[in-house]
Design an enzyme around this catalytic site. Structure first.
Site, short mmCIF file in Angstrom:
data_model
loop_
_atom_site.label_atom_id
_atom_site.label_comp_id
_atom_site.label_asym_id
_atom_site.label_seq_id
_atom_site.Cartn_x
_atom_site.Cartn_y
_atom_site.Cartn_z
CB ILE A 1 -1.13 -0.15 1.13
CG1 ILE A 1 -1.86 -1.20 1.37
CG2 ILE A 1 -1.96 1.46 0.70
CD1 ILE A 1 -2.75 -1.45 0.02
CB CYS A 2 1.17 4.45 -0.01
SG CYS A 2 1.17 5.95 0.15
CB THR A 3 5.68 4.38 -0.34
OG1 THR A 3 5.82 4.76 1.63
CG2 THR A 3 5.90 5.99 -0.81
CB THR B 1 3.55 2.84 -5.20
OG1 THR B 1 4.71 3.76 -4.18
CG2 THR B 1 4.65 4.13 -5.84
N GLY C 1 -1.74 3.22 -5.10
CA GLY C 1 -1.88 3.96 -4.41
C GLY C 1 -1.63 4.61 -3.27
#
Length: 350
Positions: free
Chosen positions: A103-105, A123, A153
């Site tokens: 999730i995300c970074t 990401t 993202g």
């Protein structure tokens, strides 16, 4: 999915973005019978990047078998990118889990563990270009699915990713029930959730504020990618050295390079300069298309007799993964007058 209770493992770490973690947690915890584990090195409280304190429920060493491993993002991922304990945990557990998610970074952490090579991944938009350093193809989508890998993202996309995972595991109806139960029907007051929607002025302003963080992340990614390259090179060297110790001929340095290059030519070329009785290690085994997908080929340098009695110097034959026999090839009786005319008749240098 089997009838056993699903087991989900979410990585917790200092300076995590809590919504990266708690958004998916809220979705996954609503699956009937689900066991959701918050995993960290110790059971001590962990502080998020905005100050929220969260308690782990299991250590990495004591984590049970998992159907899903999910890695959230946040400022703390910079330290994780070179954290050998965390990366080893992810790489090892990825072999036995059904799904992986970033999730995300958090996707970058999966990359640092060597789990994104050749994969499509997403990401946070401000870190998307860093994915390529780990061999991934960056994708500008809110949810990116590549086989059993689910990435997304930034921050709020974790809810969408988790719903997609529930749908994959239990079906669309189950995912819809969870979505309705949390009333996930976002209608943000502003169209500013992406650079395209926010516009150039807002995006430039935010990037200026994020610049120190992005520069620190760029340095961490570069260091992590180099460490990953070194680990892979070390593993390849270990395989080669272990094979050479068991083989009747040692393939090292320029001589090994020459043999591998010769094998990359057409089968009829270069045979006279390749010594006999050498089996190359798995890193020199080509993935070749077969009737049921990629088919491993073993390259055997040495005599290979056809059904009609013809003996050649190079044999391609499919073998099961991991089955790479060693030692000198068996001798072949040649007709009088024909000895010394084949590559496999040449002596092998010690």
């Amino acid at each position: 999915m089997t009838e056993k209770a699903p087991s989900f493992g979410l990585l917790l770490f200092p300076d995590v973005t809590q919504l990266d973690l708690t958004g998916p947690y809220e979705v996954l915890a609503r699956v009937p019978g689900a066991q959701v584990h918050l995993l960290w090195k110790t059971l001590d409280p962990v502080r998020s990047d905005t100050g929220l304190t969260i308690l782990p429920t299991a250590t990495l060493a004591e984590a049970p078998p998992l159907d899903l491993i999910l890695v959230p993002g946040g400022g703390g991922i910079n330290a994780l990118l070179t954290d050998e304990e965390v990366l080893a945990f992810l790489a090892e557990r990825a072999l036995g889990t059904r799904y992986l998610s970033g999730i995300c970074t958090g996707s970058l952490v999966l990359g640092a563990a060597g789990l994104l090579e050749g994969k499509r991944a997403g990401t946070h938009w401000a870190s998307r270009d860093f994915l390529a350093a780990f061999g991934a193809t960056p994708v500008a989508e809110r949810v990116v699915v590549d086989g059993t890998l689910f990435t997304g993202g930034g921050v709020t996309a974790g809810i969408d990713v988790a719903l997609r995972i529930v749908g994959a595991l239990f079906g669309e109806q189950a995912a819809k029930l969870v979505q309705l139960s949390i009333e996930y029907d976002p209608k943000p007051p502003f169209d500013a959730g992406s650079p395209e929607g926010a516009g150039e002025a807002v995006t430039t302003d935010l990037l200026a504020r994020m610049r120190p963080m992005i520069e620190a992340r760029a340095a961490a990614v570069a260091k992590s990618a180099e460490a990953l390259r070194r680990r892979r090179a070390a593993r390849r060297r270990t395989v080669i050295e272990a094979h050479d110790e068991r083989s009747s001929a040692r393939l090292t340095g320029p001589r090994r390079t020459h043999i591998v290059r010769e094998l990359q030519k057409e089968p009829r070329e270069g045979l006279s300069s390749i010594p006999t009785g050498i089996r190359l290690n798995p890193s020199d085994i080509a993935e070749r298309p077969g009737p049921r997908g990629p088919l491993r080929q073993q390259l055997i340098i040495g005599p290979a007799r056809s059904p009609t009695g013809f003996a050649g110097g190079l044999l391609h034959r499919p073998v099961p993964p991991g089955d790479f026999p060693i030692g000198p090839a068996p001798p072949v009786d040649r007709p009088e007058g024909m000895k010394g005319r084949y590559a496999d008749d040449q002596p092998v240098d010690p």
